[in-house]
Design a protein around this motif. Structure first.
Motif, short mmCIF file in Angstrom:
data_model
loop_
_atom_site.label_atom_id
_atom_site.label_comp_id
_atom_site.label_asym_id
_atom_site.label_seq_id
_atom_site.Cartn_x
_atom_site.Cartn_y
_atom_site.Cartn_z
N GLU A 122 0.83 -1.21 0.00
CA GLU A 122 0.00 0.00 0.00
C GLU A 122 0.86 1.26 0.00
O GLU A 122 0.54 2.25 -0.67
CB GLU A 122 -0.94 0.03 1.21
N ILE A 123 1.97 1.24 0.75
CA ILE A 123 2.85 2.42 0.84
C ILE A 123 4.00 2.21 -0.13
O ILE A 123 4.84 1.31 0.06
CB ILE A 123 3.34 2.59 2.28
N GLU B 196 11.17 4.97 13.43
CA GLU B 196 12.12 5.31 14.48
C GLU B 196 11.55 4.93 15.85
O GLU B 196 10.33 5.05 16.09
CB GLU B 196 12.44 6.80 14.45
N THR B 197 12.42 4.49 16.72
CA THR B 197 12.02 4.10 18.09
C THR B 197 12.37 5.24 19.04
O THR B 197 13.38 5.20 19.78
CB THR B 197 12.74 2.80 18.50
N ARG B 198 11.55 6.27 19.03
CA ARG B 198 11.75 7.43 19.90
C ARG B 198 10.41 8.09 20.14
O ARG B 198 9.41 7.77 19.49
CB ARG B 198 12.75 8.42 19.28
N LYS B 199 10.41 9.06 21.05
CA LYS B 199 9.17 9.75 21.34
C LYS B 199 8.85 10.74 20.21
O LYS B 199 9.76 11.12 19.44
CB LYS B 199 9.27 10.50 22.67
N PRO B 200 7.60 11.16 20.11
CA PRO B 200 7.23 12.10 19.04
C PRO B 200 8.09 13.38 19.13
O PRO B 200 8.29 13.95 20.22
CB PRO B 200 5.76 12.39 19.31
N PRO B 201 8.59 13.81 18.01
CA PRO B 201 9.47 14.99 18.03
C PRO B 201 8.69 16.29 18.27
O PRO B 201 7.51 16.40 17.93
CB PRO B 201 10.11 14.98 16.64
N SER B 202 9.36 17.24 18.90
CA SER B 202 8.73 18.54 19.13
C SER B 202 8.60 19.33 17.83
O SER B 202 7.75 20.22 17.70
CB SER B 202 9.55 19.36 20.14
N ASP B 203 9.46 19.05 16.82
CA ASP B 203 9.37 19.68 15.52
C ASP B 203 8.95 18.60 14.52
O ASP B 203 9.77 17.78 14.10
CB ASP B 203 10.73 20.26 15.11
N PRO B 204 7.66 18.56 14.15
CA PRO B 204 7.17 17.47 13.29
C PRO B 204 7.92 17.44 11.97
O PRO B 204 8.09 18.48 11.30
CB PRO B 204 5.70 17.81 13.09
N PRO B 205 8.39 16.24 11.54
CA PRO B 205 9.11 16.12 10.26
C PRO B 205 8.13 16.17 9.08
O PRO B 205 6.95 15.79 9.20
CB PRO B 205 9.80 14.77 10.35
N THR B 206 8.61 16.59 7.94
CA THR B 206 7.79 16.62 6.74
C THR B 206 7.92 15.33 5.93
O THR B 206 7.07 15.03 5.08
CB THR B 206 8.19 17.82 5.86
N GLU B 207 8.96 14.58 6.13
CA GLU B 207 9.16 13.31 5.44
C GLU B 207 8.29 12.23 6.11
O GLU B 207 7.98 12.31 7.30
CB GLU B 207 10.63 12.91 5.48
N PRO B 208 7.87 11.23 5.34
CA PRO B 208 7.08 10.15 5.94
C PRO B 208 7.85 9.47 7.08
O PRO B 208 8.93 8.90 6.87
CB PRO B 208 6.84 9.20 4.78
N THR B 209 7.27 9.53 8.27
CA THR B 209 7.96 9.01 9.46
C THR B 209 6.94 8.37 10.39
O THR B 209 5.82 8.88 10.57
CB THR B 209 8.69 10.14 10.20
#
Length: 363
Positions: A25-26, A33-46
């Protein structure tokens, strides 16, 4: 059972599970990534996999309370049962709905494969920072279950992430992860000297022959103490009945058995004689009753004959025929009365004689 690296191994294996099942589908490159949600949202599919809570499993937390004996010896290897709570968030170009497409793929994958595969656990354990993890050898499987969170719970969860904007996400719980302790209980020693004893009947501590105390011997007659056919008690002196008539050289048990059989035979004969005597007495009483019945019948017939004689004569002595018929009826009445008296006397005498004879036999 596994060591302390099991928690991190489950997180890494979950990220690999999501990454390996994005296609078809994708059709774009996605970073998992195995981390907490970033404070600056990325624009790339993540996609971020964040372990935000570790809790003890309520159904298994008390399964290993007793792990040591009173002297401190370890009886059971302790194990901590844990539940892992994951927050999975998706980021991407909002105009192309990348985040929603990624979340759909995550939900489909975890619903289709809810149990963490062993090959993904082994692949995650090959990371340098997870070297030594033995989660793949544990018989306990890790299963992912979706958790339903309302708006209030979701706002509290994201409120804990300081200066982190909300992003579309799902929450899953992984159960069950077991963490073993370092110490292992000492195995029990094997049997070094078996102790098996064989005792004959009669030896101290051996069971009694026959199984049940007071049970009759085979072929004997069950009875109470001192009753007919009862066996003599063990160790009792032989009685005169036991030793009488025993041939020389015969053992005491043989003489006792013969005396017991003779006593049983005598008892049976006495019972038969008593029954016969009782039958004779009953027959005598019946005969006496029959004699009395005959006498009563004769006595009742005599008055009838006399009445017929009086009716025949009619009180007129001049009629010869009537007088003859009256004389005949009178003689008939006299004979019936005499026969009744004789039958009565004979029945009474016969009954008394038989009763005395039977009484003498019974005594």
């Amino acid at each position: 059972m596994s060591n302390a690296l099991a928690v991190a191994t489950v997180t890494q294996a979950l990220a690999l599970l999501i990454e390996h099942h994005l296609h078809p589908e994708i059709d774009m490159a996605v970073s998992v990534e195995t981390r907490k949600p970033p404070s600056d949202p990325p624009t790339e599919p993540t996609i971020t996999v964040f372990l935000y809570q570790v809790s003890h499993n309520p159904s298994m937390r008390n399964s290993d309370l007793v792990t040591r004996a009173s002297d401190g010896t370890l009886l059971k290897r302790p194990a901590a049962a844990l539940d892992l709570h994951f927050l999975i968030s998706a980021y991407g170009e909002e105009t192309e709905l990348v985040g929603q497409r990624l979340i759909g793929s995550v939900v489909r994958t975890l619903h289709e494969i809810p149990v963490l595969p062993q090959e993904l656990i082994e692949e995650a354990a090959r990371r340098p920072y997870l070297a030594g993890s033995d989660l793949a050898e544990s018989p306990q499987k890790v299963r992912f279950t979706p958790l339903q969170m309302d708006v209030d719970e979701t706002s509290k969860l994201w409120g804990m992430l300081h200066n982190t904007p909300y992003s579309l996400s799902v929450v899953y719980q992984a159960s069950l992860v077991l963490l073993d302790g370092h110490q292992k209980p000492v195995p029990a020693k094997p049997v070094q000297k078996p102790d098996v004893r064989v005792l004959p009947f009669g030896a101290p501590g051996a069971p009694e022959p026959g199984g049940v105390a007071g049970a009759p011997e085979p072929g004997g007659v069950a009875g109470g103490a001192g009753g007919p056919g009862a066996a003599p008690p063990t160790g009792a002196a032989p009685t005169a009945a036991e030793t009488a008539g025993a041939p020389s050289g015969e053992s005491r048990p043989g003489a006792a058995k013969r005396a017991t059989n003779a006593g049983a035979t005598s008892t049976a004969r006495a019972t038969v004689a008593k029954a016969a005597a009782g039958g004779g007495a009953r027959a005598a009483k019946k005969a006496a009753g029959d004699g009395s019945t005959g006498a009563r019948v004769a006595k009742s017939a005599a008055p009838s004959a006399r009445s017929r004689a009086r009716k025949a004569t009619g009180g007129n002595p001049t009629d010869g025929a009537d007088r003859k018929r009256g004389a005949d009826h009178a003689r008939e009445a006299g004979r019936a009365e005499d026969s009744g008296r004789r039958a009565d006397d004979t029945g009474r005498a016969d009954g008394e004689g038989r009763g005395r004879a039977d009484g003498g036999k019974e005594s």
